[in-house]
Enzyme design. Structure first.
Site, short mmCIF file in Angstrom:
data_model
loop_
_atom_site.label_atom_id
_atom_site.label_comp_id
_atom_site.label_asym_id
_atom_site.label_seq_id
_atom_site.Cartn_x
_atom_site.Cartn_y
_atom_site.Cartn_z
N LYS A 60 12.39 -13.70 -13.50
CA LYS A 60 12.00 -12.60 -14.40
C LYS A 60 10.89 -13.04 -15.34
O LYS A 60 9.88 -12.36 -15.51
CB LYS A 60 13.22 -12.13 -15.21
N LYS B 163 6.10 -3.77 -5.51
CA LYS B 163 7.52 -3.46 -5.62
C LYS B 163 8.24 -3.67 -4.29
O LYS B 163 9.32 -4.19 -4.24
CB LYS B 163 7.71 -2.00 -6.07
N HIS C 162 18.98 -35.53 -12.73
CA HIS C 162 18.36 -35.96 -11.46
C HIS C 162 16.87 -35.64 -11.43
O HIS C 162 16.28 -35.51 -10.36
CB HIS C 162 19.08 -35.28 -10.29
N ASN D 171 -1.11 0.85 6.21
CA ASN D 171 -0.28 -0.07 5.41
C ASN D 171 0.18 -1.16 6.36
O ASN D 171 0.68 -0.88 7.44
CB ASN D 171 0.93 0.68 4.83
N GLY D 172 -0.07 -2.43 5.99
CA GLY D 172 0.39 -3.52 6.85
C GLY D 172 -0.80 -4.34 7.34
O GLY D 172 -1.83 -4.43 6.68
N ARG E 174 4.30 0.78 -6.66
CA ARG E 174 4.31 -0.22 -5.57
C ARG E 174 3.25 -1.28 -5.79
O ARG E 174 3.22 -2.29 -5.09
CB ARG E 174 4.08 0.49 -4.23
N TRP F 17 -3.27 -2.37 -1.58
CA TRP F 17 -2.92 -3.68 -2.15
C TRP F 17 -3.58 -4.68 -1.22
O TRP F 17 -3.15 -4.85 -0.07
CB TRP F 17 -1.40 -3.82 -2.15
N CYS G 37 0.85 -1.20 0.00
CA CYS G 37 0.00 0.00 0.00
C CYS G 37 0.88 1.25 0.00
O CYS G 37 2.00 1.24 0.46
CB CYS G 37 -0.86 0.02 1.25
N GLU H 10 7.57 -13.63 -13.35
CA GLU H 10 6.85 -12.49 -12.76
C GLU H 10 6.40 -11.50 -13.83
O GLU H 10 5.51 -10.70 -13.60
CB GLU H 10 7.70 -11.80 -11.69
N GLU I 213 17.48 -16.43 -11.54
CA GLU I 213 16.98 -15.06 -11.70
C GLU I 213 16.25 -14.92 -13.04
O GLU I 213 15.19 -14.30 -13.13
CB GLU I 213 18.14 -14.08 -11.62
C1 AGP Z 1 12.20 -9.15 -8.27
O1 AGP Z 1 12.03 -8.79 -9.63
C2 AGP Z 1 10.98 -8.90 -7.45
N1 AGP Z 1 10.47 -7.59 -7.59
C3 AGP Z 1 11.14 -9.33 -6.01
O2 AGP Z 1 11.54 -10.68 -6.00
C4 AGP Z 1 12.19 -8.53 -5.18
O3 AGP Z 1 13.48 -8.80 -5.66
C5 AGP Z 1 12.09 -9.01 -3.72
O4 AGP Z 1 10.80 -8.71 -3.24
C6 AGP Z 1 13.14 -8.38 -2.81
O5 AGP Z 1 12.95 -6.99 -2.78
P1 AGP Z 1 14.12 -6.07 -2.15
O6 AGP Z 1 15.34 -6.27 -2.99
O7 AGP Z 1 13.59 -4.68 -2.22
O8 AGP Z 1 14.34 -6.54 -0.74
#
Ligand code: AGP
Length: 607
Positions: free
Chosen positions: A485, A602, A504, A100-101, A27, A74, A2, A488, A481
């Site tokens: 990518k 984010k 395996h 928020n939270g 965000r 959110w 949020c 997501e 990674e």
């Molecule tokens: C990665 O593309 C994502 N947005 C997510 O995995 C992110 O890396 C993760 O939430 C960690 O965030 P931070 O680096 O701000 O701690």
């Protein structure tokens, strides 16, 4: 997560609220709202639409008033509906709250309030807050005391901001463990979930810490310790922030802009730290703890998501260059482990936002252990940056796109510098690494020049339902990674695997519908990766190989993408770029919301 904004001062509050919420859109959110209090009393607007749609609705009928709060939600408790959007009012619309939270004890409070006749409208945990404040106000007769008393009854991880018709020109804020920053303007005050919306107006800020509240007027801010209601003196700090960095410019998406910033990102991470002519690395951020670092014989790196994969590269780098054992752990797992941690262990928290709740919780777990806590963080002044004993900023500039790209490049660059710093020139790789770090920006530029080629490959493969990424040693974290990518951004099921693991189990999945992206760069394990590719081809699996030469790959891989060579220890930085572009173009091919993928945020500020 949020987004929260608040304004108080001589101008129309609505302007900052709308602009601030639009800035926080990166965000991630599913509904938005705001309340402004003026001479005609409070006016509340909430919508499941975008901030843009609320702005359009207000064009002919603006909210008039000099103080107000706004929110992008959110959804955690309750579906994205107008009645669940923030701000939430009490029954008489005298108190309005954004949050928020998570409030962990909201059911008990809600039942208690309902027993006293309070009617609830929403399905949220948040709505208990304005009703509780109203009840406390009826008991205590003072808004500040009512606010503090109510907040002290709440349990959970949250930050809240409140306005009341009983307290003109005053914002009330409280943080238990979700970021809030106050902007100190000239006769006006701001509040937000992070500095981004405030920077356009003032760079003088005060960060609230856990268990702190604030009573804010246009010219004053009183900070209160929620544990004993004592007043805290805290001077504002001035943030060096370049708002231009956060502006999209003529890019179609922040993600492409941030991928293309990678050459500059590496330069900024190295600037003033990599002294090639003196053959040394200088990390001012670690000066304070230089003595303690001498006795470190084990390092645990805690992080999440992309930062976790950058951390895995850091593990290989620090072990190989500095000879110190390193273990990378998911922050969300670390905090529940009962592992022995000696005082000669250092914890490194790697985080782009510096606000990730799991990583913060991991650091909180070891707060009393006497271990050294370091940060590799991008967001200046963020919670993790302020919690750790020392650290090294990434200097990548604001990363707006939900998918982390330039931060990965910056984090690996910084972890390489830390490895060199710890090695103190004792490693045979020292000189070569220092020289090659300097060469990386130009090599990244060459990869960026291959965008069209990568776009064509992404279009060719984007309609598959499953994808495998494989890499070995330094390229294994990059395979993970790359899979993240693609997952997501395009929502395609993608898995990253160590090449050596194919036999395996994963090989069983391979057929003509299951393509593999193989990281086949030069190095001691190149031949083994070629074998992996041959195993996959023998089962009819399509293979796209990222390589340094087409030798041995032509006639085997279905497609190859040749990228510049570098030393094995820095291959992750170069190999990440085509994978980022591949997932970017695949997402576009599939019509996805590139900068704000569904279900994601984010900065994940809840555990
Ligand atoms: C990665 O593309 C994502 N947005 C997510 O995995 C992110 O890396 C993760 O939430 C960690 O965030 P931070 O680096 O701000 O701690």
């Amino acid at each position: 997560m949020c987004g929260i904004v608040g304004y108080i001062g001589p101008k129309q509050a609505q302007d900052f609220l709308l602009e601030g919420l639009a800035t926080l859109e990166y965000r991630g959110y599913d509904s938005t709202g705001m309340v402004v209090i003026g001479e005609q009393g409070p006016r509340l607007v909430r919508s499941v639409g975008r901030v843009e749609s609320v702005k359009r609705d207000l064009e002919g009928d603006p909210l008039v008033g000099s103080y107000g709060i706004g929110h992008t939600r959110w959804a955690t408790h309750g579906a994205p509906l107008e009645r669940n959007a923030h701000p939430h009012p009490d029954t008489n619309r005298e108190f309005f709250v954004v949050h928020n939270g998570i409030i962990e004890n909201y059911q008990v409070i809600k039942a208690d309030l309902q027993k006293n006749g309070v009617q609830f409208i929403s399905d949220t945990d948040t709505e208990v807050i304005p009703h509780l404040i109203a009840a406390e106000y009826r008991r205590l007769g003072n808004v500040t005391e009512a606010f503090l008393s109510a907040v002290q009854q709440l349990h959970g991880a949250f930050s809240i901001v409140m306005v009341s018709t009983f307290a003109p020109d005053t914002l009330f804020a409280a943080r238990l463990s979700s970021p809030l920053v106050i902007g100190i303007g000239d006769g006006e005050s701001f509040i937000a979930s992070d500095p981004t919306p405030i920077m356009e107006h003032t760079k003088k800020v005060i960060f609230l810490n856990d268990f702190e509240a604030a009573v804010i007027t246009p010219s004053e801010h009183v900070i209160i310790n929620l544990k004993d209601s004592s007043t805290i003196e805290r001077l504002p700090q001035v943030l060096d922030y370049d708002p231009d960095v956060a502006v999209l410019g003529d890019y179609p998406h922040f993600m492409l802009k941030e991928i293309e910033e990678a050459p500059q990102t590496v330069r900024s991470a190295l600037l003033g730290r990599l002294r090639t002519e003196q053959n040394l690395v200088k990390l001012g951020g670690l000066d304070l703890v230089e003595e303690q670092l001498r006795y470190i014989d084990r390092i645990v790196i805690v992080s999440c998501g992309t930062s976790y994969y950058a951390s895995m590269v850091g593990e290989y780098l620090i072990e190989e260059i500095a000879g110190i054992p390193v273990e990378v752990q998911l922050a969300s797992e670390f905090k529940y482990r009962n592992e022995p941690l000696s005082r000669s262990t250092a914890i490194i928290a790697v985080s782009q936002s510096g606000e990730t709740a799991d990583t913060i919780a991991a650091l909180n777990k070891v707060a009393g252990y006497g271990v050294l806590r370091l940060g590799v963080v991008n967001a200046v002044g963020s919670t993790i940056a302020r919690m750790t004993d020392a650290g090294v900023y990434c200097h990548a500039g604001a990363e707006q796109s939900v998918a982390s790209t330039k931060a990965f490049v910056a984090q690996v660059s910084v972890l390489a510098l830390i490895a060199l710093n710890l090695a103190k020139n004792a490693s045979p790789l020292y000189e070569e690494l220092i020289k090659e770090l300097d060469n990386l920006p130009a090599k990244i530029e060459k990869i960026l020049a291959q965008k069209q080629e990568i776009e064509a490959l992404a279009k060719k493969y984007a309609h598959h339902r499953d994808f495998l990424f494989i890499g070995r040693r330094y390229l294994y974290p990059v395979a993970l990674e790359g899979a993240l990518k693609l997952k997501e951004l395009s929502y395609i099921h993608a898995e990253g695997y160590a090449g050596g693991e194919m036999k395996h189990g994963p090989l069983a999945m391979i057929d003509e519908n299951f393509p593999t992206l193989a990281l086949a760069l030069d190095g001691e394990l190149f031949e083994k990766t070629i074998s992996n590719i041959q195993e996959i081809k023998a089962r009819g699996g399509p293979v796209l190989a990222i390589c340094n030469t087409t030798e041995q790959l032509e006639g085997i891989a279905d497609d190859v993408l040749v990228i510049p060579r570098t030393i094995e220890q820095l291959q992750p930085i170069l190999a990440a770029i085509p994978l980022q572009l591949f997932s970017y173009y695949a997402a576009i091919e599939l019509g996805r919301n590139v900068d704000r993928p569904r279900n994601l945020a984010k900065s994940v500020t809840v555990e």
